[in-house]
Design a protein around this motif. Structure first.
Motif, mmCIF file in Angstrom:
data_model
loop_
_atom_site.group_PDB
_atom_site.id
_atom_site.type_symbol
_atom_site.label_atom_id
_atom_site.label_comp_id
_atom_site.label_asym_id
_atom_site.label_seq_id
_atom_site.Cartn_x
_atom_site.Cartn_y
_atom_site.Cartn_z
ATOM 1 N N GLY A 1 0.819 -1.204 0.000
ATOM 2 C CA GLY A 1 0.000 0.000 0.000
ATOM 3 C C GLY A 1 0.844 1.241 0.000
ATOM 4 O O GLY A 1 2.067 1.180 -0.211
ATOM 5 N N SER A 2 0.195 2.359 0.248
ATOM 6 C CA SER A 2 0.870 3.660 0.286
ATOM 7 C C SER A 2 0.850 4.201 1.706
ATOM 8 O O SER A 2 -0.217 4.246 2.326
ATOM 9 C CB SER A 2 0.182 4.637 -0.657
ATOM 10 N N VAL A 3 2.014 4.603 2.196
ATOM 11 C CA VAL A 3 2.114 5.170 3.538
ATOM 12 C C VAL A 3 3.037 6.372 3.499
ATOM 13 O O VAL A 3 3.819 6.543 2.558
ATOM 14 C CB VAL A 3 2.653 4.145 4.563
ATOM 15 N N GLN A 4 2.974 7.178 4.532
ATOM 16 C CA GLN A 4 3.907 8.288 4.658
ATOM 17 C C GLN A 4 5.172 7.810 5.362
ATOM 18 O O GLN A 4 5.163 6.792 6.064
ATOM 19 C CB GLN A 4 3.264 9.429 5.435
ATOM 20 N N ALA A 5 6.237 8.560 5.171
ATOM 21 C CA ALA A 5 7.496 8.227 5.824
ATOM 22 C C ALA A 5 7.283 8.114 7.331
ATOM 23 O O ALA A 5 6.577 8.920 7.928
ATOM 24 C CB ALA A 5 8.541 9.289 5.514
ATOM 25 N N GLY A 6 7.888 7.086 7.903
ATOM 26 C CA GLY A 6 7.718 6.807 9.319
ATOM 27 C C GLY A 6 6.603 5.818 9.614
ATOM 28 O O GLY A 6 6.481 5.364 10.754
ATOM 29 N N GLY A 7 5.816 5.505 8.596
ATOM 30 C CA GLY A 7 4.706 4.582 8.778
ATOM 31 C C GLY A 7 5.126 3.129 8.766
ATOM 32 O O GLY A 7 6.316 2.799 8.640
ATOM 33 N N SER A 8 4.118 2.255 8.897
ATOM 34 C CA SER A 8 4.366 0.819 8.981
ATOM 35 C C SER A 8 3.440 0.060 8.038
ATOM 36 O O SER A 8 2.343 0.529 7.724
ATOM 37 C CB SER A 8 4.123 0.326 10.409
ATOM 38 N N LEU A 9 3.896 -1.087 7.625
ATOM 39 C CA LEU A 9 3.088 -2.025 6.842
ATOM 40 C C LEU A 9 3.507 -3.434 7.212
ATOM 41 O O LEU A 9 4.659 -3.658 7.593
ATOM 42 C CB LEU A 9 3.303 -1.828 5.339
ATOM 43 N N ARG A 10 2.587 -4.370 7.053
ATOM 44 C CA ARG A 10 2.930 -5.774 7.197
ATOM 45 C C ARG A 10 2.541 -6.497 5.916
ATOM 46 O O ARG A 10 1.360 -6.522 5.541
ATOM 47 C CB ARG A 10 2.233 -6.436 8.387
ATOM 48 N N LEU A 11 3.513 -7.062 5.266
ATOM 49 C CA LEU A 11 3.278 -7.855 4.071
ATOM 50 C C LEU A 11 3.056 -9.312 4.452
ATOM 51 O O LEU A 11 3.683 -9.818 5.398
ATOM 52 C CB LEU A 11 4.470 -7.759 3.122
ATOM 53 N N SER A 12 2.199 -9.977 3.710
ATOM 54 C CA SER A 12 1.949 -11.405 3.899
ATOM 55 C C SER A 12 2.213 -12.140 2.600
ATOM 56 O O SER A 12 2.051 -11.585 1.517
ATOM 57 C CB SER A 12 0.495 -11.650 4.323
#
Length: 127
Positions: A10-21
């Motif tokens: 997805g799209s996030v701002q710098a400093g953000g988090s994501l979890r890929l599966s």
């Protein structure tokens, strides 16, 4: 042959988090290494993190150490990549892959050791 399917980009701002599966099926003992790779436009595909499904040993590329964590849930046949403190330079298509160790139970971040690949999931980090 191992089948792999990524999700969670997805799209996030710098400093953000994501979890890929990465959902896996058709696992074989000849491909005990599971890895995450990424490819930015105009750049080579690079290894990000890998894990040995039996020994659970992990390896990371230097720029993501301390920010990314690779893990697996064997009951769900799913590989994960938890990413925190994301930066614009992390923007890329992320792929999961299955392959063989380079030595003993040690997995490599060299794509040459991986034979099965997913279709990828896009991660975009804006500043």
């Amino acid at each position: 042959q191992v089948q792999l399917a990524e999700s969670g980009g997805g799209s996030v701002q710098a400093g953000g988090s994501l979890r890929l599966s990465c959902a896996t099926s058709g696992y074989t003992s000849s491909s005990p290494c599971l890895g995450w790779f990424r490819q930015a436009p105009g750049k080579e595909r690079e290894g990000v993190a890998a894990i040995h499904t039996f020994g659970a040993g992990t390896v990371y590329v230097a720029p993501v150490k301390g920010r990314f964590i690779i893990s697996q849930d064997n009951a769900k046949n799913t590989l994960y990549l938890q990413m925190i403190s994301l930066q614009p330079e992390d923007t890329a298509m992320y792929y999961c892959a299955a392959g063989r160790p380079w030595y003993g139970a040690m997995c490599a971040l060299d794509r040459g050791y991986y034979s099965d690949w997913g279709q990828g999931t896009q991660v975009t980090v804006s500043s």
